[in-house]
Enzyme design. Structure first.
Site, PDB file in Angstrom:
ATOM      1  CE1 TYR A 180      -3.464  -2.736   0.106  1.00 25.57           C
ATOM      2  CE2 TYR A 180      -3.965  -2.168   2.188  1.00 25.57           C
ATOM      3  CZ  TYR A 180      -4.178  -3.074   1.222  1.00 25.57           C
ATOM      4  OH  TYR A 180      -5.344  -4.163   1.130  1.00 25.57           O
ATOM      5  CE  LYS A 211       0.803 -17.383  -2.924  1.00 25.15           C
ATOM      6  NZ  LYS A 211       0.007 -18.504  -2.686  1.00 25.15           N
ATOM      7  CG  ASP A 241      -2.704 -19.562  -1.073  1.00 21.99           C
ATOM      8  OD1 ASP A 241      -2.203 -19.450   0.167  1.00 21.99           O
ATOM      9  OD2 ASP A 241      -2.294 -20.065  -2.019  1.00 21.99           O
ATOM     10  CG  ASP A 285      -7.211  -3.901   4.222  1.00 17.65           C
ATOM     11  OD1 ASP A 285      -8.312  -3.987   5.057  1.00 17.65           O
ATOM     12  OD2 ASP A 285      -7.442  -3.286   3.129  1.00 17.65           O
ATOM     13  CG  ASP A 290     -12.526  -5.764   6.075  1.00 20.10           C
ATOM     14  OD1 ASP A 290     -12.074  -5.313   7.386  1.00 20.10           O
ATOM     15  OD2 ASP A 290     -12.694  -4.982   5.198  1.00 20.10           O
TER      16      ASP A 290
END
Ligand code: NAD
Length: 356
Positions: free
Chosen positions: A142, A189, A221, A245, A249
């Site tokens: 980000y 990852k 994943d 993030d 959520d």
């Protein structure tokens, strides 16, 4: 004890839920004989309307002079046109960056009384879901270099982390785990991304300082599935900015409503920014029906992390649990069959569970 708390109600339901949390904080001050000085300031859309800036200098000054920030939410349809030069969210991002609030703590707890509201089968939640997400908040993809190239036919974003950035947020996660069930699940990852191999290596190095905490590595994943299949098996989940993030959520749905969940954003010291995870909910703003629990639990986190008042924080959390067990429900967590409580009625009920 005398402390200063910057209060940034923001937009939409922000002022309604912040007023509720402020009442609870004032009660805690009264019980303990503390002085909490609340200083209100503008942030987000209301600040743009009044000053042209989503984060006016006065607001920054009020926050700098404070021990903690209590925030409602920012944004709304009036300011959502992407072509506008300034947007409400820039105020929030500006605050996080200004105070280097690199660790975002989001507890996701499923209260037994709300299991019928969760989208998962009740038996998956029966063991008690109590997860603390620790999300890196000021680095990663980000914030890395990005560019849209040529006539828009290619673009890139950069996932970049330094060892120091990963270390500092990992320490927050391990320290939190020591106060909880002593397990950290680090999400990455690492099978594909170099920055994620650095993430994993650094987290393992930090883990050596915490031999009493179990460390588990999970690929992002797989983590999305485990969260739905075995949510009760997690204690602290440590993740980078983007994965944190998305996963937090995803997990928020377990709690039954966005209105239930609090958050804290912390830096090196005790200073922190506390806000519910929901937005400004323009569809219900001004109606007095917003669920104040996410903001009230954020105020409890403020007491615990910025003011060192852990016992008082637990008092609030226990009061919320008792009220939910009593069956009182705001509209967002009401399955019908009874009249929903207003924001004020829910707040009154929580206050009634605290010492007078
Ligand atoms: P939202 O969280 O505001 O609302 C989503 C849904 O949840 C709505 O139906 C809303 O009524 C409901 N809801 C949210 N909080 C509730 C509460 N406390 N009690 C009862 N119901 C509640 O998300 P959105 O509609 O996508 O966004 C609305 C605005 O908020 C947008 O401008 C968005 O940019 C902004 N936003 C701000 C923040 C923030 O300030 N941190 C976070 C997310 C979204």
């Amino acid at each position: 004890m005398s402390v200063r708390i910057a209060v940034l109600p923001g937009d939409g339901i922000g002022p309604e839920v912040v007023a509720a949390a402020q009442r609870v904080l004032q009660r805690i001050a009264d019980i303990g004989g503390y002085t909490f000085v609340f200083e209100e300031a503008l942030l987000g859309g209301c600040a743009i309307d009044a000053t042209g800036s989503p984060l006016p200098d006065r607001t920054l000054g009020v926050c700098e002079d404070s021990d903690a920030i209590l925030l409602g939410a920012v944004g709304g349809p009036r300011w959502s046109d992407p072509s506008l030069p300034v947007r409400p969210e820039q105020g929030l991002l500006g605050l996080r960056q200004h105070f280097t609030l690199f660790a975002n703590l989001r507890p996701v707890k499923v209260f037994p009384a709300l299991i019928p509201h969760a989208p998962l089968r009740p038996e998956l939640l029966a063991d008690g879901v109590d997860i603390l997400f620790v999300r890196e908040l000021t680095g990663g993809i980000y914030f890395g270099e990005r560019r849209e190239q040529g006539s828009g036919d290619s673009a890139y974003d950069t996932l970049y982390y330094t060892v120091a950035e990963v270390e500092r947020v990992a320490h927050v996660a391990f320290k939190a785990a020591q106060q909880r069930r002593r397990k950290v699940t680090s999400v990455d990852k690492a099978n594909v991304l170099a920055a994620m191999r650095l993430w994993r290596r650094t987290v393992h190095n930090v883990a050596r300082d915490y031999p009493d905490v179990e460390l588990e590595d999970v690929l992002v994943d797989a983590c999305t599935m485990h969260l739905m299949r075995r949510p009760a098996s997690f204690d602290v989940i440590l993740a980078d900015n983007m994965f944190g993030d998305i996963l937090s959520d995803e997990s928020a749905t377990l709690a039954g409503s966005l209105g239930m969940l609090p958050s804290a954003s912390l830096g090196e010291g005790t200073f922190g920014l506390y806000e519910p995870i929901h937005g400004s909910a323009p569809d219900i703003a001004g109606k007095g029906i917003a669920n104040p629990i996410g903001t009230i639990l954020s105020a409890a986190m403020l007491l615990r992390y910025s003011l060192g008042l852990a016992e008082e924080a637990s008092l609030i959390e226990q009061a919320v649990e008792t009220v939910l067990e009593s069956g009182l429900r705001t509209a967002d967590i009401n399955l019908g069959g009874q009249k929903a409580a207003s924001t004020a009625e829910m707040t009154d009920a929580i206050l009634a569970q605290l010492p007078a």
